[in-house]
Write a protein that holds these residues in place. Structure first.
Motif, PDB file in Angstrom:
ATOM      1  N   MET A   1       0.851  -1.182   0.000  1.00 20.17           N
ATOM      2  CA  MET A   1       0.000   0.000   0.000  1.00 20.17           C
ATOM      3  C   MET A   1       0.893   1.240   0.000  1.00 20.17           C
ATOM      4  SD  MET A   1      -3.234   1.051   2.436  1.00 20.17           S
ATOM      5  CE  MET A   1      -2.456   1.004   4.018  1.00 20.17           C
ATOM      6  N   ARG A   2       0.479   2.244  -0.756  1.00 14.15           N
ATOM      7  CA  ARG A   2       1.214   3.507  -0.807  1.00 14.15           C
ATOM      8  C   ARG A   2       1.197   4.175   0.556  1.00 14.15           C
ATOM      9  NH1 ARG A   2      -1.438   6.172  -6.076  1.00 14.15           N
ATOM     10  NH2 ARG A   2      -0.664   8.039  -5.075  1.00 14.15           N
ATOM     11  N   VAL A   3       2.274   4.881   0.868  1.00 14.41           N
ATOM     12  CA  VAL A   3       2.393   5.509   2.176  1.00 14.41           C
ATOM     13  C   VAL A   3       1.322   6.579   2.396  1.00 14.41           C
ATOM     14  CG1 VAL A   3       4.076   7.268   1.507  1.00 14.41           C
ATOM     15  CG2 VAL A   3       4.058   6.391   3.846  1.00 14.41           C
TER      16      VAL A   3
ATOM     17  N   TYR B   1      -4.868   5.479   2.656  1.00 11.44           N
ATOM     18  CA  TYR B   1      -5.463   5.185   3.966  1.00 11.44           C
ATOM     19  C   TYR B   1      -6.766   4.423   3.782  1.00 11.44           C
ATOM     20  CZ  TYR B   1      -2.197   8.675   5.725  1.00 11.44           C
ATOM     21  OH  TYR B   1      -1.059   9.371   6.037  1.00 11.44           O
ATOM     22  N   GLN B   2      -7.007   3.504   4.697  1.00 10.67           N
ATOM     23  CA  GLN B   2      -8.285   2.806   4.754  1.00 10.67           C
ATOM     24  C   GLN B   2      -8.805   2.958   6.178  1.00 10.67           C
ATOM     25  OE1 GLN B   2      -8.228  -1.222   3.290  1.00 10.67           O
ATOM     26  NE2 GLN B   2      -6.830  -0.689   1.642  1.00 10.67           N
ATOM     27  N   PHE B   3     -10.047   3.398   6.281  1.00 12.01           N
ATOM     28  CA  PHE B   3     -10.659   3.593   7.593  1.00 12.01           C
ATOM     29  C   PHE B   3     -11.976   2.839   7.637  1.00 12.01           C
ATOM     30  CE2 PHE B   3      -8.349   7.612   6.739  1.00 12.01           C
ATOM     31  CZ  PHE B   3      -7.467   7.594   7.803  1.00 12.01           C
TER      32      PHE B   3
ATOM     33  N   HIS C   1     -11.698   4.569   1.618  1.00 12.41           N
ATOM     34  CA  HIS C   1     -10.459   4.193   0.945  1.00 12.41           C
ATOM     35  C   HIS C   1     -10.001   5.452   0.221  1.00 12.41           C
ATOM     36  CE1 HIS C   1     -11.118  -0.080   1.730  1.00 12.41           C
ATOM     37  NE2 HIS C   1     -12.376   0.181   1.498  1.00 12.41           N
ATOM     38  N   VAL C   2      -8.941   6.077   0.731  1.00 11.00           N
ATOM     39  CA  VAL C   2      -8.523   7.370   0.186  1.00 11.00           C
ATOM     40  C   VAL C   2      -7.013   7.436   0.007  1.00 11.00           C
ATOM     41  CG1 VAL C   2     -10.498   8.625   1.150  1.00 11.00           C
ATOM     42  CG2 VAL C   2      -8.386   8.460   2.465  1.00 11.00           C
TER      43      VAL C   2
ATOM     44  N   GLN D   1      -3.827   9.307  11.415  1.00  8.90           N
ATOM     45  CA  GLN D   1      -4.842   8.314  11.782  1.00  8.90           C
ATOM     46  C   GLN D   1      -5.550   8.693  13.083  1.00  8.90           C
ATOM     47  OE1 GLN D   1      -2.033   5.050  11.429  1.00  8.90           O
ATOM     48  NE2 GLN D   1      -3.139   4.265   9.641  1.00  8.90           N
ATOM     49  N   VAL D   2      -4.801   9.201  14.045  1.00 15.75           N
ATOM     50  CA  VAL D   2      -5.419   9.672  15.295  1.00 15.75           C
ATOM     51  C   VAL D   2      -6.312  10.871  15.010  1.00 15.75           C
ATOM     52  CG1 VAL D   2      -4.928  10.776  17.522  1.00 15.75           C
ATOM     53  CG2 VAL D   2      -3.641   8.746  16.816  1.00 15.75           C
TER      54      VAL D   2
END
Length: 150
Positions: free
Chosen positions: A1-3, A6-8, A107-108, A127-128
């Motif tokens: 996954m690219r740095v 993000y998946q939430f 998914h962004v 993420q926080v």
């Protein structure tokens, strides 16, 4: 996954009926009334709105949300995101004892220059920041829905 990808996944348990929750989450223009991190919403067209969001960290995100799916009978929502975040946000609104379960997935890819540059080091902070924004959103929506029920 690219740095900078993000998946939430978030689940909000709300003590309000499904129709009220569905109506509130599909009324994007109303978000600033109950979600403190959504600072402004501007309507672009019937299916698109531009949001300015700012949570705990000192930067704002400008995001365009374009409606892809809004199915009240199945309780399904899906929007495409462009701008400082590119990707998809989907939600399912489900009946549960005592209220509603709102399941949100995102998914962004962070496209804002600052986020791209800092993602290798600041990913945990981002993420926080997201978690805090979602917590305030859930609390704000619950309060908003309680006001409607009165």
């Amino acid at each position: 996954m690219r740095v900078n990808a993000y998946q939430f996944r978030d689940t909000w348990l709300l003590s309000a009926p499904v129709p009220q929750v569905f109506d509130a989450v599909t009324d994007v223009a109303g978000y600033p009334r109950w979600w403190p991190d959504v600072r402004t919403v501007s309507r672009v067209d019937d299916d698109t709105a531009e949001l300015v969001c700012r949570a705990a960290l000192p930067y704002a995100l400008v995001i365009r949300m374009r409606r892809d799916e809004q199915d009240v009978h199945r309780g399904r929502l899906r929007v495409h995101l462009t701008g400082d975040l590119e990707g998809v946000l989907a939600a399912v609104v489900l009946r549960r004892p005592g209220g509603t379960r709102l399941e949100i997935t995102q998914h962004v890819i962070a496209t804002k220059r600052l986020l791209r540059a800092l993602s290798p080091l600041a990913r945990p902070l981002f993420q926080v920041n997201h978690a805090l924004m979602m917590r305030r959103g859930r609390r704000g929506l619950q309060s908003h829905l309680a006001t409607i029920a009165r």
